[in-house]
Write a protein that holds these residues in place. Structure first.
Motif, PDB file in Angstrom:
ATOM      1  N   GLN A 239       0.830  -1.204   0.000  1.00 27.07           N
ATOM      2  CA  GLN A 239       0.000   0.000   0.000  1.00 27.07           C
ATOM      3  C   GLN A 239       0.869   1.260   0.000  1.00 27.07           C
ATOM      4  O   GLN A 239       0.598   2.219  -0.747  1.00 27.07           O
ATOM      5  CB  GLN A 239      -0.916  -0.010   1.225  1.00 27.07           C
ATOM      6  CG  GLN A 239      -2.056  -1.022   1.120  1.00 27.07           C
ATOM      7  CD  GLN A 239      -2.940  -1.013   2.346  1.00 27.07           C
ATOM      8  OE1 GLN A 239      -2.548  -0.491   3.408  1.00 27.07           O
ATOM      9  NE2 GLN A 239      -4.148  -1.575   2.217  1.00 27.07           N
ATOM     10  N   ASN A 240       1.928   1.242   0.836  1.00 24.45           N
ATOM     11  CA  ASN A 240       2.832   2.400   0.858  1.00 24.45           C
ATOM     12  C   ASN A 240       3.519   2.573  -0.490  1.00 24.45           C
ATOM     13  O   ASN A 240       3.644   3.697  -1.007  1.00 24.45           O
ATOM     14  CB  ASN A 240       3.872   2.233   1.962  1.00 24.45           C
ATOM     15  CG  ASN A 240       3.241   2.249   3.355  1.00 24.45           C
ATOM     16  OD1 ASN A 240       2.200   2.916   3.565  1.00 24.45           O
ATOM     17  ND2 ASN A 240       3.824   1.526   4.300  1.00 24.45           N
ATOM     18  N   THR A 241       3.988   1.458  -1.029  1.00 26.01           N
ATOM     19  CA  THR A 241       4.676   1.520  -2.332  1.00 26.01           C
ATOM     20  C   THR A 241       3.718   1.990  -3.409  1.00 26.01           C
ATOM     21  O   THR A 241       4.081   2.760  -4.313  1.00 26.01           O
ATOM     22  CB  THR A 241       5.252   0.151  -2.690  1.00 26.01           C
ATOM     23  OG1 THR A 241       6.106  -0.284  -1.630  1.00 26.01           O
ATOM     24  CG2 THR A 241       6.038   0.191  -3.975  1.00 26.01           C
ATOM     25  N   ALA A 242       2.451   1.533  -3.342  1.00 28.23           N
ATOM     26  CA  ALA A 242       1.463   1.947  -4.345  1.00 28.23           C
ATOM     27  C   ALA A 242       1.201   3.442  -4.277  1.00 28.23           C
ATOM     28  O   ALA A 242       1.054   4.112  -5.315  1.00 28.23           O
ATOM     29  CB  ALA A 242       0.159   1.176  -4.123  1.00 28.23           C
ATOM     30  N   ALA A 243       1.177   3.997  -3.047  1.00 28.79           N
ATOM     31  CA  ALA A 243       0.977   5.454  -2.916  1.00 28.79           C
ATOM     32  C   ALA A 243       2.150   6.206  -3.536  1.00 28.79           C
ATOM     33  O   ALA A 243       1.966   7.195  -4.258  1.00 28.79           O
ATOM     34  CB  ALA A 243       0.805   5.816  -1.439  1.00 28.79           C
ATOM     35  N   GLU A 244       3.362   5.698  -3.243  1.00 30.79           N
ATOM     36  CA  GLU A 244       4.547   6.351  -3.814  1.00 30.79           C
ATOM     37  C   GLU A 244       4.543   6.240  -5.336  1.00 30.79           C
ATOM     38  O   GLU A 244       4.852   7.206  -6.040  1.00 30.79           O
ATOM     39  CB  GLU A 244       5.812   5.709  -3.236  1.00 30.79           C
ATOM     40  CG  GLU A 244       5.990   5.961  -1.732  1.00 30.79           C
ATOM     41  CD  GLU A 244       7.199   5.246  -1.190  1.00 30.79           C
ATOM     42  OE1 GLU A 244       7.852   4.522  -1.981  1.00 30.79           O
ATOM     43  OE2 GLU A 244       7.504   5.393   0.012  1.00 30.79           O
ATOM     44  N   LYS A 245       4.185   5.013  -5.826  1.00 31.08           N
ATOM     45  CA  LYS A 245       4.151   4.822  -7.269  1.00 31.08           C
ATOM     46  C   LYS A 245       3.075   5.694  -7.915  1.00 31.08           C
ATOM     47  O   LYS A 245       3.267   6.233  -9.020  1.00 31.08           O
ATOM     48  CB  LYS A 245       3.865   3.340  -7.595  1.00 31.08           C
ATOM     49  CG  LYS A 245       4.946   2.374  -7.124  1.00 31.08           C
ATOM     50  CD  LYS A 245       6.262   2.599  -7.849  1.00 31.08           C
ATOM     51  CE  LYS A 245       7.316   1.598  -7.416  1.00 31.08           C
ATOM     52  NZ  LYS A 245       8.617   1.804  -8.101  1.00 31.08           N
ATOM     53  N   THR A 246       1.950   5.857  -7.220  1.00 27.24           N
ATOM     54  CA  THR A 246       0.866   6.701  -7.759  1.00 27.24           C
ATOM     55  C   THR A 246       1.328   8.154  -7.853  1.00 27.24           C
ATOM     56  O   THR A 246       1.072   8.852  -8.853  1.00 27.24           O
ATOM     57  CB  THR A 246      -0.372   6.595  -6.859  1.00 27.24           C
ATOM     58  OG1 THR A 246      -0.779   5.214  -6.785  1.00 27.24           O
ATOM     59  CG2 THR A 246      -1.524   7.403  -7.422  1.00 27.24           C
ATOM     60  N   LEU A 247       2.022   8.619  -6.779  1.00 29.60           N
ATOM     61  CA  LEU A 247       2.541   9.993  -6.800  1.00 29.60           C
ATOM     62  C   LEU A 247       3.556  10.174  -7.916  1.00 29.60           C
ATOM     63  O   LEU A 247       3.536  11.172  -8.656  1.00 29.60           O
ATOM     64  CB  LEU A 247       3.160  10.322  -5.437  1.00 29.60           C
ATOM     65  CG  LEU A 247       3.752  11.733  -5.282  1.00 29.60           C
ATOM     66  CD1 LEU A 247       2.674  12.809  -5.503  1.00 29.60           C
ATOM     67  CD2 LEU A 247       4.397  11.890  -3.912  1.00 29.60           C
ATOM     68  N   LEU A 248       4.463   9.171  -8.052  1.00 27.82           N
ATOM     69  CA  LEU A 248       5.475   9.240  -9.097  1.00 27.82           C
ATOM     70  C   LEU A 248       4.828   9.222 -10.470  1.00 27.82           C
ATOM     71  O   LEU A 248       5.240   9.964 -11.387  1.00 27.82           O
ATOM     72  CB  LEU A 248       6.450   8.069  -8.946  1.00 27.82           C
ATOM     73  CG  LEU A 248       7.575   7.989  -9.972  1.00 27.82           C
ATOM     74  CD1 LEU A 248       8.465   9.251  -9.911  1.00 27.82           C
ATOM     75  CD2 LEU A 248       8.420   6.743  -9.736  1.00 27.82           C
ATOM     76  N   LEU A 249       3.774   8.395 -10.625  1.00 29.83           N
ATOM     77  CA  LEU A 249       3.078   8.326 -11.909  1.00 29.83           C
ATOM     78  C   LEU A 249       2.408   9.654 -12.237  1.00 29.83           C
ATOM     79  O   LEU A 249       2.412  10.089 -13.406  1.00 29.83           O
ATOM     80  CB  LEU A 249       2.045   7.189 -11.857  1.00 29.83           C
ATOM     81  CG  LEU A 249       1.255   6.936 -13.151  1.00 29.83           C
ATOM     82  CD1 LEU A 249       2.201   6.552 -14.292  1.00 29.83           C
ATOM     83  CD2 LEU A 249       0.211   5.835 -12.934  1.00 29.83           C
ATOM     84  N   GLY A 250       1.842  10.295 -11.202  1.00 30.70           N
ATOM     85  CA  GLY A 250       1.222  11.606 -11.442  1.00 30.70           C
ATOM     86  C   GLY A 250       2.254  12.622 -11.902  1.00 30.70           C
ATOM     87  O   GLY A 250       2.003  13.415 -12.817  1.00 30.70           O
ATOM     88  N   ARG A 251       3.432  12.591 -11.247  1.00 30.90           N
ATOM     89  CA  ARG A 251       4.493  13.525 -11.656  1.00 30.90           C
ATOM     90  C   ARG A 251       4.959  13.248 -13.086  1.00 30.90           C
ATOM     91  O   ARG A 251       5.209  14.168 -13.868  1.00 30.90           O
ATOM     92  CB  ARG A 251       5.673  13.394 -10.693  1.00 30.90           C
ATOM     93  CG  ARG A 251       5.348  13.912  -9.277  1.00 30.90           C
ATOM     94  CD  ARG A 251       6.521  13.700  -8.361  1.00 30.90           C
ATOM     95  NE  ARG A 251       6.242  14.209  -7.016  1.00 30.90           N
ATOM     96  CZ  ARG A 251       7.078  14.089  -5.976  1.00 30.90           C
ATOM     97  NH1 ARG A 251       8.241  13.468  -6.151  1.00 30.90           N
ATOM     98  NH2 ARG A 251       6.735  14.575  -4.799  1.00 30.90           N
TER      99      ARG A 251
END
Length: 318
Positions: A239-251
């Motif tokens: 879940q933590n990694t998914a949040a980070e990946k989601t933020l990175l994907l948005g950027r």
């Protein structure tokens, strides 16, 4: 064959007699008639000689024929004698074979009788020995007979020896029945004891199996709890990694959108900020094509600059 030999004999004799030559001196002094008479005389002599020889030959042929008939008769007699002798030999061999067979059978029969006599002698010896043993046993048992007589004299309830023996047989039968009952009861007790021991072992084995199964289930429960904690930790990490990946994907999407706008401005195209009709992959493809074009242009400029630098020109003033 005999006729051909006779003709050959006559021909040879006649030729020898016919061609006898007279002395030359006598033929010179004889006339033709004398010579003719002489020839006739010689012919007569030849004929007489031939007749004599013919008669002699016929006599010899008759003698030979008689001898041949005699030989044939003797040969027939000899063959008959041989056949009779052969028949006699065969009959003699047959009689001899029957005699040998009979003698062999009688010999075998004698051996069988001898063996039967030996067996009977052994049986007689065994019966004699058994009879002697029975006599010895009777002498030994006479003591018990005397004892039974004394029992009858002292006991009033028994009048004969058979009463004593009947009473003894009854007691022996009763004792045997009691022993059989005791053995049967003992066998039943042993069977029940063995059955109880078997049931005890089976229940102990069942308890041991249940304990082992319980321990195994407890171990599996501990392993399941450990795995659950592990998967919960991994789920939190995911879940933590998914949040980070989601933020990175948005950027990345934002950067891609900005680069896409710049590329379109470079290409002279206008793009609205809120336009979502073009996917991110299509934008990246467009950016990649533009970057390749700029790289090609850069390489071409560098090549031209290098070519200009290598070309000789007027020297610069000091």
């Amino acid at each position: 064959m005999a006729t051909a030999s006779l003709e050959e004999y006559f021909r040879t004799t006649f030729r020898d007699k016919l061609f006898v030559k007279m002395p030359e001196r006598e033929e010179d002094h004889l006339t033709a008639a004398t010579r003719l008479l002489e020839k006739r005389r010689e012919m007569n002599e030849v004929e007489q000689a031939l007749n004599a020889q013919k008669e002699e030959f016929e006599l010899k042929m008759e003698s030979l024929q008689q001898r041949r008939e005699e030989l044939e008769r003797k040969e027939y007699q000899l063959k008959s004698s041989l056949l009779k002798f052969d028949k006699f030999l065969k009959e003699n061999d047959s009689k001899r074979a029957r005699a040998l067979k009979k003698a062999t059978a009688e010999q075998e029969q004698g051996k069988l009788k001898t063996r039967e006599i030996e067996i009977l002698a052994k049986k007689v010896a065994q019966l004699t020995s058994s009879l002697e043993r029975q006599h010895q046993r009777l002498e030994k048992l006479s003591v018990y007979h005397q004892f039974l007589d004394r029992v009858l004299e002292s006991a009033e309830e028994f009048t004969e020896i058979r009463d004593v023996t009947a009473r003894y047989d009854t007691l022996v039968t009763t004792h045997k029945d009691l022993m059989d009952t005791e053995h049967a009861n003992q066998d039943a007790v042993d069977a029940e004891r063995a059955h109880l021991l078997k049931l005890t072992e089976e229940k102990n084995n069942d308890i041991l199996n249940y304990n082992n199964k319980l321990a195994r289930l407890q171990t599996e429960l501990e392993d399941a709890k450990s795995q659950a904690m592990k998967w919960e930790s991994q789920w939190a990490h995911i879940q933590n990694t998914a949040a980070e990946k989601t933020l990175l994907l948005g950027r990345i999407n934002m950067a891609t959108h900005n680069l896409y706008i710049l590329v379109n401005k470079y290409l002279g195209k206008r793009v609205e900020k809120g336009d979502t009709s073009v996917s991110t992959l299509e934008r990246l493809d467009t950016i990649q094509v533009c970057i390749h074009d700029l790289a090609d242009i850069t390489q071409e400029v560098q090549r031209l600059v290098a070519a200009l630098a290598a070309t000789p020109g007027p020297s610069n003033p000091p």
